[in-house]
Write an enzyme that holds these catalytic residues in place. Structure first.
Site, PDB file in Angstrom:
ATOM      1  N   GLU A 149       0.804  -1.226   0.000  1.00  0.00           N
ATOM      2  CA  GLU A 149       0.000   0.000   0.000  1.00  0.00           C
ATOM      3  C   GLU A 149       0.835   1.274   0.000  1.00  0.00           C
ATOM      4  O   GLU A 149       0.842   2.033   0.986  1.00  0.00           O
ATOM      5  CB  GLU A 149      -0.982  -0.006   1.183  1.00  0.00           C
ATOM      6  CG  GLU A 149      -1.935  -1.194   1.155  1.00  0.00           C
ATOM      7  CD  GLU A 149      -3.000  -1.148   2.243  1.00  0.00           C
ATOM      8  OE1 GLU A 149      -2.870  -0.339   3.180  1.00  0.00           O
ATOM      9  OE2 GLU A 149      -3.957  -1.925   2.155  1.00  0.00           O
ATOM     10  N   GLU A 190      -5.679  -8.233  -0.124  1.00  0.00           N
ATOM     11  CA  GLU A 190      -6.401  -7.912   1.113  1.00  0.00           C
ATOM     12  C   GLU A 190      -7.825  -7.522   0.775  1.00  0.00           C
ATOM     13  O   GLU A 190      -8.065  -6.768  -0.171  1.00  0.00           O
ATOM     14  CB  GLU A 190      -5.789  -6.705   1.853  1.00  0.00           C
ATOM     15  CG  GLU A 190      -4.536  -6.997   2.593  1.00  0.00           C
ATOM     16  CD  GLU A 190      -4.003  -5.774   3.341  1.00  0.00           C
ATOM     17  OE1 GLU A 190      -4.817  -4.912   3.762  1.00  0.00           O
ATOM     18  OE2 GLU A 190      -2.779  -5.681   3.483  1.00  0.00           O
TER      19      GLU A 190
HETATM   20  O1  IFM Z   1      -4.758  -3.281   8.796  1.00  0.00           O
HETATM   21  C1  IFM Z   1      -4.598  -2.738   7.537  1.00  0.00           C
HETATM   22  C2  IFM Z   1      -3.395  -3.323   6.835  1.00  0.00           C
HETATM   23  O2  IFM Z   1      -2.239  -3.160   7.564  1.00  0.00           O
HETATM   24  C3  IFM Z   1      -3.214  -2.668   5.498  1.00  0.00           C
HETATM   25  N1  IFM Z   1      -4.419  -2.669   4.719  1.00  0.00           N
HETATM   26  C4  IFM Z   1      -5.630  -2.232   5.365  1.00  0.00           C
HETATM   27  C5  IFM Z   1      -5.816  -2.970   6.677  1.00  0.00           C
HETATM   28  C6  IFM Z   1      -7.116  -2.500   7.350  1.00  0.00           C
HETATM   29  O3  IFM Z   1      -7.070  -1.136   7.600  1.00  0.00           O
END
Ligand code: IFM
Length: 439
Positions: free
Chosen positions: A166, A351
């Site tokens: 990210e 994710e």
């Molecule tokens: O917890 C985070 C993760 O570290 C990165 N992506 C989003 C998740 C939820 O906010």
């Protein structure tokens, strides 16, 4: 609609994701301080000033956590290797840290889980943060050294490596919005971080390829930007948010350019000769990871400096984070990536998940519905031509949700943060049933 693994192509991988600082417990194993330790120690930054010292104590409990993945019939585990554990001062290897990840990877293989490693999931060693962190070009070279060090130890056994998790969060959320460490609200620092985080990716890919390492990628998060109204200024605002959040990163990687509408604001603050880095940033990757959670409705904010944007609340049900549930956005990004940017390159949903105020007595039906709605969106995207190869739920465990501390629960497995007891939620059992094999 309940789906099972048989609704997806042969070989499609299902897994769950975590990240080192959020679960391991940084007080053990010789990890050095990182910028989240100091950010959280500064009043007002993190709920109850909580930090990752203990987290889920995965450092000691990893065998039972890997067993949980296995018992849910998962194929793969997305984890990260903390820079501050591998190199406590950012440059010197820590044998204890390397040993830990060595054991962890062997533990995955023993259980038939494919290790999907992420190199940077936000643990900037304090010694490098002191020198400017991602605002300092030198950090990118130190990151490539870290990538080489950990890969020399476990690269022979991991199934894939993502350089950065990210970059938008690393750069914009943390250097412009001030919400994550290092908590800056500074357009010049943000412009530099927006570029340097991609340069770090490029340098790491180059270094790892030089070592003969395969299956290299990056994990980008995507936010579905929609205009709050059809007024031209709101349409323009949504296009700018899409540029800052989404296009900046994917276009640098696939087209070696940054979007013009974002450069309008950032160009005066970019590091010198940034154009010379674009070929390195845009070198070939083997796969792309997409993290997707929600959409935002954007509107023009008159009288405020660039980017002159504000959010407008949408009308969909929201998660414990206050994020709208919008599965169509996942279909949008998977098909958009395939059509506009990467063609047949393998895509992974690295994710997707939701926070909910869970306890151990109440079934988390809402998470089950969320998960299956997003799996259905993924299946539709595959039918519409996206070459999606896997899906990782965020997260295996309730964990440290950064500025939100331990309050927001994303896990398939409940964690009691006093006793560290793990209790699978009903969503965990639903997923385990969906992933059961015939054999
Ligand atoms: O917890 C985070 C993760 O570290 C990165 N992506 C989003 C998740 C939820 O906010």
């Amino acid at each position: 609609m309940t789906l099972s693994r048989f609704d997806f192509p042969e070989g499609f991988l299902f897994g769950a994701a975590t990240a080192a600082y959020q679960i391991e417990g940084m007080q053990w194993g010789g990890a050095g301080p990182c910028h989240w330790d100091t950010f959280s120690a500064t009043p007002g930054n993190v709920v109850r000033a909580e930090n990752g010292d203990t987290a889920c104590d995965h450092y000691h409990n990893w065998p039972q956590d890997l067993d949980l993945l296995k018992r849910a019939n998962m194929d793969a585990y997305r984890f990260s290797t903390a820079w501050n554990r591998v190199m406590p001062d950012g440059v010197t290897p820590n044998p204890e840290g390397l040993d830990f990840y060595d054991r962890l990877v062997d533990g995955m293989l023993d259980r038939g889980l494919k290790p999907f490693q992420t190199l940077y999931h936000w643990e900037m060693p304090s010694a490098l943060a002191d020198k400017g962190g991602w605002t300092n070009r030198d950090t990118c070279h130190r990151f490539a050294d870290f990538a080489e060090c950990i890969t020399a130890r476990i690269g022979d056994r991991v199934a894939s490596i993502a350089t950065i998790n990210e970059p938008w969060c690393v750069a914009w959320l943390s250097h412009f919005m001030g919400i994550h460490a290092p908590g800056l609200r500074d357009i010049r620092a943000a412009a530099r971080a927006m570029h340097h985080i991609l340069l770090a990716h490029g340098l790491a890919v180059e270094r790892l390829r030089g070592m003969g390492q395969g299956n290299l990628g990056i994990v980008l998060n995507f936010d579905y930007a929609q205009p709050a109204t059809d007024k031209p200024e709101d349409v323009k605002a949504a296009a700018l948010w899409d540029g800052i959040f989404n296009r900046w990163f994917i276009e640098a990687i696939t087209r070696r350019t940054y979007p013009e509408n974002v450069l309008e604001g950032l160009a005066p603050h970019m590091p010198a000769n940034w154009q010379d880095d674009m070929a390195l940033i845009g070198q070939r990757v083997d796969w792309l990871g997409l993290n997707y959670y929600t959409r935002h409705l954007n509107a023009h904010a008159p009288g405020t400096p660039w980017p002159s944007l504000k959010d407008v609340a949408g009308d969909r049900p929201k998660t414990q984070m206050g994020w709208e549930i919008y599965p169509e956005g996942l279909h949008h990004f998977l098909t958009r990536m395939a059509k506009d940017y990467v063609g047949d390159l393998p895509l992974y949903v690295t994710e997707n998940g939701m926070a909910n105020a869970d306890d151990t007595d109440t079934p988390d039906k809402v998470r089950e519905d969320f998960l299956f709605a997003h799996l259905a969106a993924t299946k539709r995207a595959i039918a519409d031509g996206a070459n999606v190869k896997g899906f990782f739920y965020w997260s295996l465990l309730d964990n440290y949700e950064w500025a939100e501390g331990y309050e927001k629960r994303f896990g398939l497995v409940h964690v009691d943060f006093d006793t560290l007891k793990r209790t699978p939620k009903s969503s965990y059992h639903a997923l385990a049933r969906a992933l059961a094999r015939n054999d």
